[in-house]
Design a protein around this motif. Sequence first.
Motif, PDB file in Angstrom:
ATOM      1  N   HIS A 304      18.433  -6.605  -6.154  1.00 17.17           N
ATOM      2  CA  HIS A 304      17.139  -6.500  -6.556  1.00 17.17           C
ATOM      3  C   HIS A 304      16.946  -7.333  -7.840  1.00 17.17           C
ATOM      4  O   HIS A 304      17.733  -6.966  -8.755  1.00 17.17           O
ATOM      5  CB  HIS A 304      16.537  -5.216  -6.509  1.00 17.17           C
ATOM      6  N   PHE A 305      15.747  -7.620  -8.055  1.00 12.05           N
ATOM      7  CA  PHE A 305      15.698  -8.523  -9.296  1.00 12.05           C
ATOM      8  C   PHE A 305      15.062  -7.758 -10.541  1.00 12.05           C
ATOM      9  O   PHE A 305      14.998  -8.298 -11.791  1.00 12.05           O
ATOM     10  CB  PHE A 305      14.656  -9.662  -9.193  1.00 12.05           C
ATOM     11  N   GLU A 306      14.589  -6.626 -10.272  1.00 13.34           N
ATOM     12  CA  GLU A 306      13.733  -5.829 -11.354  1.00 13.34           C
ATOM     13  C   GLU A 306      14.664  -5.567 -12.747  1.00 13.34           C
ATOM     14  O   GLU A 306      14.347  -5.837 -13.634  1.00 13.34           O
ATOM     15  CB  GLU A 306      13.400  -4.419 -10.880  1.00 13.34           C
ATOM     16  N   LYS A 307      15.800  -5.226 -12.519  1.00 15.78           N
ATOM     17  CA  LYS A 307      16.682  -4.932 -13.663  1.00 15.78           C
ATOM     18  C   LYS A 307      17.977  -5.728 -13.883  1.00 15.78           C
ATOM     19  O   LYS A 307      18.974  -5.259 -14.559  1.00 15.78           O
ATOM     20  CB  LYS A 307      17.181  -3.334 -13.622  1.00 15.78           C
ATOM     21  N   ILE A 308      17.824  -6.910 -13.427  1.00 16.84           N
ATOM     22  CA  ILE A 308      18.812  -7.860 -13.794  1.00 16.84           C
ATOM     23  C   ILE A 308      18.562  -9.252 -14.276  1.00 16.84           C
ATOM     24  O   ILE A 308      17.246  -9.477 -14.200  1.00 16.84           O
ATOM     25  CB  ILE A 308      19.749  -8.069 -12.484  1.00 16.84           C
ATOM     26  N   ASN A 309      19.279  -9.922 -15.171  1.00 16.95           N
ATOM     27  CA  ASN A 309      19.032 -11.154 -15.583  1.00 16.95           C
ATOM     28  C   ASN A 309      20.056 -12.100 -15.101  1.00 16.95           C
ATOM     29  O   ASN A 309      21.131 -11.742 -14.560  1.00 16.95           O
ATOM     30  CB  ASN A 309      19.028 -11.237 -16.984  1.00 16.95           C
ATOM     31  N   ILE A 310      19.673 -13.122 -14.879  1.00 14.15           N
ATOM     32  CA  ILE A 310      20.532 -14.596 -14.372  1.00 14.15           C
ATOM     33  C   ILE A 310      21.260 -15.229 -15.729  1.00 14.15           C
ATOM     34  O   ILE A 310      20.379 -15.717 -16.549  1.00 14.15           O
ATOM     35  CB  ILE A 310      19.740 -15.510 -13.524  1.00 14.15           C
ATOM     36  N   TYR A 311      22.566 -15.371 -15.426  1.00 19.78           N
ATOM     37  CA  TYR A 311      23.126 -16.147 -16.613  1.00 19.78           C
ATOM     38  C   TYR A 311      24.144 -17.208 -16.299  1.00 19.78           C
ATOM     39  O   TYR A 311      24.646 -17.187 -14.778  1.00 19.78           O
ATOM     40  CB  TYR A 311      24.372 -15.276 -17.350  1.00 19.78           C
ATOM     41  N   MET A 312      24.209 -18.499 -16.755  1.00 21.22           N
ATOM     42  CA  MET A 312      24.990 -19.569 -16.494  1.00 21.22           C
ATOM     43  C   MET A 312      26.355 -19.344 -17.233  1.00 21.22           C
ATOM     44  O   MET A 312      26.487 -18.506 -18.077  1.00 21.22           O
ATOM     45  CB  MET A 312      24.440 -20.845 -17.213  1.00 21.22           C
ATOM     46  N   THR A 313      27.345 -19.499 -16.404  1.00 23.41           N
ATOM     47  CA  THR A 313      28.880 -19.225 -16.927  1.00 23.41           C
ATOM     48  C   THR A 313      29.372 -20.646 -17.384  1.00 23.41           C
ATOM     49  O   THR A 313      29.003 -21.778 -17.245  1.00 23.41           O
ATOM     50  CB  THR A 313      29.667 -18.737 -15.783  1.00 23.41           C
ATOM     51  N   LYS A 314      30.713 -20.433 -17.917  1.00 25.74           N
ATOM     52  CA  LYS A 314      31.379 -21.661 -18.526  1.00 25.74           C
ATOM     53  C   LYS A 314      32.762 -21.278 -18.160  1.00 25.74           C
ATOM     54  O   LYS A 314      33.360 -20.360 -18.547  1.00 25.74           O
ATOM     55  CB  LYS A 314      31.113 -21.605 -20.083  1.00 25.74           C
ATOM     56  N   ASN A 315      33.402 -22.440 -17.399  1.00 21.87           N
ATOM     57  CA  ASN A 315      34.822 -22.373 -17.354  1.00 21.87           C
ATOM     58  C   ASN A 315      35.349 -21.282 -16.514  1.00 21.87           C
ATOM     59  O   ASN A 315      36.566 -20.658 -16.812  1.00 21.87           O
ATOM     60  CB  ASN A 315      35.672 -22.689 -18.728  1.00 21.87           C
ATOM     61  N   TYR A 316      34.567 -20.747 -15.655  1.00 20.28           N
ATOM     62  CA  TYR A 316      35.107 -19.507 -14.770  1.00 20.28           C
ATOM     63  C   TYR A 316      36.052 -19.809 -13.703  1.00 20.28           C
ATOM     64  O   TYR A 316      36.700 -19.243 -12.996  1.00 20.28           O
ATOM     65  CB  TYR A 316      33.941 -19.097 -14.050  1.00 20.28           C
ATOM     66  N   LYS A 331      23.489  -9.500 -13.721  1.00 19.69           N
ATOM     67  CA  LYS A 331      23.818  -8.364 -14.455  1.00 19.69           C
ATOM     68  C   LYS A 331      22.516  -7.805 -15.384  1.00 19.69           C
ATOM     69  O   LYS A 331      21.538  -8.516 -15.558  1.00 19.69           O
ATOM     70  CB  LYS A 331      25.016  -8.614 -15.545  1.00 19.69           C
ATOM     71  N   HIS A 332      22.778  -6.538 -15.234  1.00 23.01           N
ATOM     72  CA  HIS A 332      21.719  -5.776 -16.492  1.00 23.01           C
ATOM     73  C   HIS A 332      22.026  -6.537 -17.882  1.00 23.01           C
ATOM     74  O   HIS A 332      23.311  -6.470 -18.355  1.00 23.01           O
ATOM     75  CB  HIS A 332      21.913  -4.310 -16.094  1.00 23.01           C
ATOM     76  N   PRO A 333      21.005  -6.380 -18.476  1.00 23.71           N
ATOM     77  CA  PRO A 333      21.198  -6.930 -19.742  1.00 23.71           C
ATOM     78  C   PRO A 333      21.770  -5.979 -20.897  1.00 23.71           C
ATOM     79  O   PRO A 333      22.348  -6.496 -21.897  1.00 23.71           O
ATOM     80  CB  PRO A 333      19.783  -7.158 -20.599  1.00 23.71           C
ATOM     81  N   CYS A 334      22.038  -4.731 -20.559  1.00 26.23           N
ATOM     82  CA  CYS A 334      22.713  -3.989 -21.419  1.00 26.23           C
ATOM     83  C   CYS A 334      24.157  -3.953 -21.381  1.00 26.23           C
ATOM     84  O   CYS A 334      24.984  -3.477 -22.183  1.00 26.23           O
ATOM     85  CB  CYS A 334      22.313  -2.463 -21.253  1.00 26.23           C
ATOM     86  N   ILE A 335      24.584  -4.533 -20.078  1.00 32.02           N
ATOM     87  CA  ILE A 335      25.952  -4.743 -19.891  1.00 32.02           C
ATOM     88  C   ILE A 335      26.729  -6.000 -20.673  1.00 32.02           C
ATOM     89  O   ILE A 335      26.197  -7.271 -20.468  1.00 32.02           O
ATOM     90  CB  ILE A 335      26.249  -4.973 -18.384  1.00 32.02           C
ATOM     91  N   GLN A 336      27.244  -5.472 -21.602  1.00 28.60           N
ATOM     92  CA  GLN A 336      28.008  -6.788 -22.842  1.00 28.60           C
ATOM     93  C   GLN A 336      29.336  -7.054 -22.514  1.00 28.60           C
ATOM     94  O   GLN A 336      29.902  -8.032 -23.105  1.00 28.60           O
ATOM     95  CB  GLN A 336      27.709  -6.289 -24.085  1.00 28.60           C
ATOM     96  N   LYS A 337      29.889  -6.368 -21.419  1.00 28.10           N
ATOM     97  CA  LYS A 337      31.353  -6.476 -21.450  1.00 28.10           C
ATOM     98  C   LYS A 337      31.677  -6.604 -19.823  1.00 28.10           C
ATOM     99  O   LYS A 337      30.989  -6.193 -19.052  1.00 28.10           O
ATOM    100  CB  LYS A 337      32.166  -5.382 -21.896  1.00 28.10           C
ATOM    101  N   ASP A 338      32.878  -6.929 -19.489  1.00 26.47           N
ATOM    102  CA  ASP A 338      33.240  -7.046 -18.094  1.00 26.47           C
ATOM    103  C   ASP A 338      32.967  -5.840 -17.302  1.00 26.47           C
ATOM    104  O   ASP A 338      33.407  -4.696 -18.034  1.00 26.47           O
ATOM    105  CB  ASP A 338      34.794  -7.642 -18.090  1.00 26.47           C
ATOM    106  N   SER A 339      32.546  -5.674 -16.314  1.00 31.14           N
ATOM    107  CA  SER A 339      32.111  -4.559 -15.601  1.00 31.14           C
ATOM    108  C   SER A 339      32.170  -4.884 -14.112  1.00 31.14           C
ATOM    109  O   SER A 339      31.988  -5.651 -13.702  1.00 31.14           O
ATOM    110  CB  SER A 339      30.749  -3.877 -16.166  1.00 31.14           C
ATOM    111  N   PRO A 340      32.380  -3.612 -13.310  1.00 38.78           N
ATOM    112  CA  PRO A 340      32.518  -3.843 -11.893  1.00 38.78           C
ATOM    113  C   PRO A 340      31.039  -3.926 -11.301  1.00 38.78           C
ATOM    114  O   PRO A 340      30.494  -4.374 -10.334  1.00 38.78           O
ATOM    115  CB  PRO A 340      32.952  -2.356 -11.384  1.00 38.78           C
ATOM    116  N   TYR A 341      29.692  -3.910 -12.195  1.00 39.01           N
ATOM    117  CA  TYR A 341      28.407  -3.804 -11.905  1.00 39.01           C
ATOM    118  C   TYR A 341      28.194  -5.249 -12.025  1.00 39.01           C
ATOM    119  O   TYR A 341      26.759  -5.573 -11.927  1.00 39.01           O
ATOM    120  CB  TYR A 341      27.636  -2.783 -12.703  1.00 39.01           C
ATOM    121  N   ILE A 342      28.646  -6.109 -12.602  1.00 38.11           N
ATOM    122  CA  ILE A 342      28.572  -7.508 -12.634  1.00 38.11           C
ATOM    123  C   ILE A 342      28.650  -8.365 -11.265  1.00 38.11           C
ATOM    124  O   ILE A 342      29.641  -8.164 -10.535  1.00 38.11           O
ATOM    125  CB  ILE A 342      29.377  -8.257 -13.793  1.00 38.11           C
TER     126      ILE A 342
END
Length: 399
Positions: A304-316, A331-342
């Motif tokens: 769902h879109f309520e609590k997530i943001n969309i990010y562009m990636t580099k060299n994945y 991902k949720h904006p509070c997730i700042q490191k690698d996480s299973p919720y991404i």
Amino acid sequence: MDDIDAMFTHLLGEMDHLSQSLKAEGDSPEADSAAQTEKAFSIGFNDLNESLNELEDNDLDALMADLESKSAAQEPVTSEPNIGGTNDQTAPPATTQKHEPATALPPPTPNKTERSKNEEGKISRFFLCVCVSSNDGSSKTLMVDERQSVREVLDKLFEKTHCDCSTVWSLCETNPELLIERTFEDHEHLVEPLSAWTRYSENKIYFLPRPQKYVMFTDPQIFYMWKKDKAALSAINQQAKDLLVKENFGGSTLIVPDLEGTLYLKEDGKKVWKPRYFVLRASGIYFVPKGKTKSSTDLACFVHFEKINIYMTKNYKQKYRAPTNFCFMLKHPCIQKDSPYIKLLCCDDEKTLVLWVNSIRIAKYGTALYKNYQAAMKRASPTKTLQSAAHKGKFQCLY
């Protein structure tokens, strides 16, 4: 009895002498100087907006040193221990205004206008000190209030950097640990996403042009006629484009592109990508489970879109062994490191990436995007172009 009277008289004299000494010490010049210093500091910050405007043109180091010294002078000294241990704050520093009455007498009852101003002055003000640097070595200092939108910050940067105010200029957040970037939407309050950064974060903000920021309004046929071939899309004239914008954004409700197709999904905890058929809806992204059909009753919710943001990636392709480098993250904006919720998705080509990323923005932000675009068009100069902006150089905001 005479000895007792003499001792009592002597004791009274000593007490009188002691009280006079304490009174003289309390009226010393040092105490008066400290009181005047504290009062001058309180008066100097009564109008925070005026103070911030004066501070903007100062050097960042001098500014921070001044704020720290004045804050230390205002804070009372306490001997209470830190019971909870060290206070590991993860948000940027904040300042709070404190107003003290001038006298001990009760003030007169204010009218409605004065009361509203006083109530506003008592609200805690949270702001960031942002240094804006350019490639030529020059820099600017901005004080960003918690109530300021990205649009307001961009307008201030336009004035300070003298760039062309094009609609493509953006503030972008980068996360070097996750190798991602997100363009802030103009209606967002800049302080809010920055408060999610960790204490020792290496994230940065960049001020630079992003041509795809409002591509859904300059080339709406890409999103609402995506099933047609390339020749048919290129034949669309400006009048047809304006009609598409009016039909999909100008009505009482926004129409989300009916986008669907195969994307590669990275499995949790593995560097394995599997193809799945995804469908875009106004509420989120759905996928077709294995053995099911594309019918709406068989679709399963992916996010769902309520609590997530969309990010562009580099060299994945190198980092996560993605099929291509055209990936995006949810991902949720509070997730700042690698996480299973991404959630990581990969596209076959750049065209598909642009289509999905901006269609998700349309579904998530709705009519706010159209209002942002209209405000940006009013601010932009019709005689300026993106090419002229490129000669101005890229400005990097260091937080």
